[in-house]
Design an enzyme around this catalytic site. Sequence first.
Site, PDB file in Angstrom:
ATOM      1  CB  THR A 222      -0.963   0.013   1.201  1.00  0.00           C
ATOM      2  OG1 THR A 222      -0.204  -0.029   2.417  1.00  0.00           O
ATOM      3  CG2 THR A 222      -1.903  -1.183   1.174  1.00  0.00           C
ATOM      4  N   GLY A 224      -0.370   4.670   0.474  1.00  0.00           N
ATOM      5  CA  GLY A 224      -1.107   5.864   0.899  1.00  0.00           C
ATOM      6  C   GLY A 224      -1.904   6.446  -0.247  1.00  0.00           C
ATOM      7  CG  ASP A 256      -4.842  -1.665  11.090  1.00  0.00           C
ATOM      8  OD1 ASP A 256      -3.909  -2.356  10.639  1.00  0.00           O
ATOM      9  OD2 ASP A 256      -4.721  -0.930  12.100  1.00  0.00           O
ATOM     10  CB  SER A 288     -11.091   4.481   7.249  1.00  0.00           C
ATOM     11  OG  SER A 288      -9.747   4.484   6.795  1.00  0.00           O
TER      12      SER A 288
HETATM   13  O1  RIB Z   1      -2.678   0.689  12.725  1.00  0.00           O
HETATM   14  C1  RIB Z   1      -3.251   1.623  13.592  1.00  0.00           C
HETATM   15  C2  RIB Z   1      -3.139   1.162  14.998  1.00  0.00           C
HETATM   16  O2  RIB Z   1      -1.776   1.117  15.342  1.00  0.00           O
HETATM   17  C3  RIB Z   1      -3.772   2.069  16.017  1.00  0.00           C
HETATM   18  O3  RIB Z   1      -5.108   1.776  16.256  1.00  0.00           O
HETATM   19  C4  RIB Z   1      -2.906   1.860  17.225  1.00  0.00           C
HETATM   20  O4  RIB Z   1      -3.532   1.110  18.205  1.00  0.00           O
HETATM   21  C5  RIB Z   1      -1.640   1.181  16.721  1.00  0.00           C
HETATM   22  O5  RIB Z   1      -1.553  -0.096  17.166  1.00  0.00           O
HETATM   23 NA    NA Z   2      -9.469   7.630  10.222  1.00  0.00          NA
END
Ligand code: RIB
Ligand code: NA
Length: 309
Positions: A222, A224, A256, A288
Site C-alpha cells: 500500500t 497511501g 487496517d 476511513s
Molecule cells: O494501525 C493503527 C493502529 O496502530 C492504532 O489503532 C494503534 O492502536 C496502533 O496499534
Molecule cells: Na481515520
Amino acid sequence: EAVDVVVVGSCMTDLVSQALRLPKAGETIHGHKFFIGFGGKGANKCIQAARLGAKTAMVCKVGKDFFGDNYIQNFKDNGVNTEFVGQTSDAATGTASIIVNSAGENAIVIVAGANMLLGSGELHKALPVIRHAKVLVCQLEISPQTSLQALRMAQENKVKTIFNPAPAIPDLDSGFYGASGVFCCNETEAELLTGSSVITVEDADRAAQELLKRGCGSVIITLGPQGCVVLEGKESTSKHVPSTGVTAVDTTGAGDSFIGALALYTAHYPSMPLEEMARRANQVAGVSVQAVGTQSSYPNRKDLPADLF
Ligand code: RIB
Ligand code: NA
C-alpha cells in the site's frame, strides 16, 4: 457455526492527541483535541471486516482492567465472536499513544502489555474456529512466534492467510513469507524488509517482486494516496491500483481498514481477482481517512456504495 474471518492479534486502547504538528525530541506543544478510541492493528482489521458484513472471531488477550472490559464490550457491540478473547491480570490492556498532525499523519508509541501474553495455549483452544474459517489474518504487535504459529495452523488446515508485517521489524522470521497467502505491507515496511527505498510505484513493484521471491503467495504494497501495487503469485508483473483522491483528516488505521476489507472480499468472493479486491478495499480505506480515529472512522456496509459488494 463457521466464521468467515479469524483475526489473531492485538487490541490497543488508542489515546489520541490532535495537534498542528508532531513534537520534536524534548519539546512540549499544545494540542487541540484528545480522545480515547478502540484500536490495535489486529482488532481494527477484525472490526472493519465485521462492519462490512463478515462473520468474525477475534483471538487476543486484554488485561483484567477497565480498558480490557470496555474492549470486550466493543467486540460484542460490533458482533465479533469473543469466545477466544482472553483476560489476564498479569499485564495491562495494550495502549497506543498517538499524535495526529494537521496533515492527518501520525506518530505512535505502543505498549503491547497483555497482547504479548497471547501464546500457543490460546491458539490451540481456538483451533476449532480457525480450521473452519475462510481466512485468517495476522499482524505483529503480539509475539511474532504466536503470529507465525497461527498462520501455519491456518495453512495446515487449508485456510487462506493474510499477513500484515506491522509494525515492521527488520529481523522478520523468514518463515512468515511461506506462511503468507497474501503478504500485505505499506511502503515503510516494504523498505525495511527489502532494504531499498519505496517511494514510487516502480519502487513498490521492485519490492513486491523481491518479497514474492521469498515465498509469499501474493504481495500487496500500500502506498497511501498513491493507492497500492498488487503482485499475484501466478503473474509476472504487478498491477498499480490507484486510489480515488480524498482529503485525509486522519490516516491512522487506514491500512487496517484496507486489510479488514480485503479479508471480507477474500471470504465472500473467493474467485474475485486480487486486484479487484484491492481496488474495493482502497475505497473502503479511503472512507476511513476522512474521519478521525481508527475504528471510529470505519464504515459500515450500509453506508457504502452497493457496487462494492
Ligand atoms: O494501525 C493503527 C493502529 O496502530 C492504532 O489503532 C494503534 O492502536 C496502533 O496499534
Ligand atoms: Na481515520
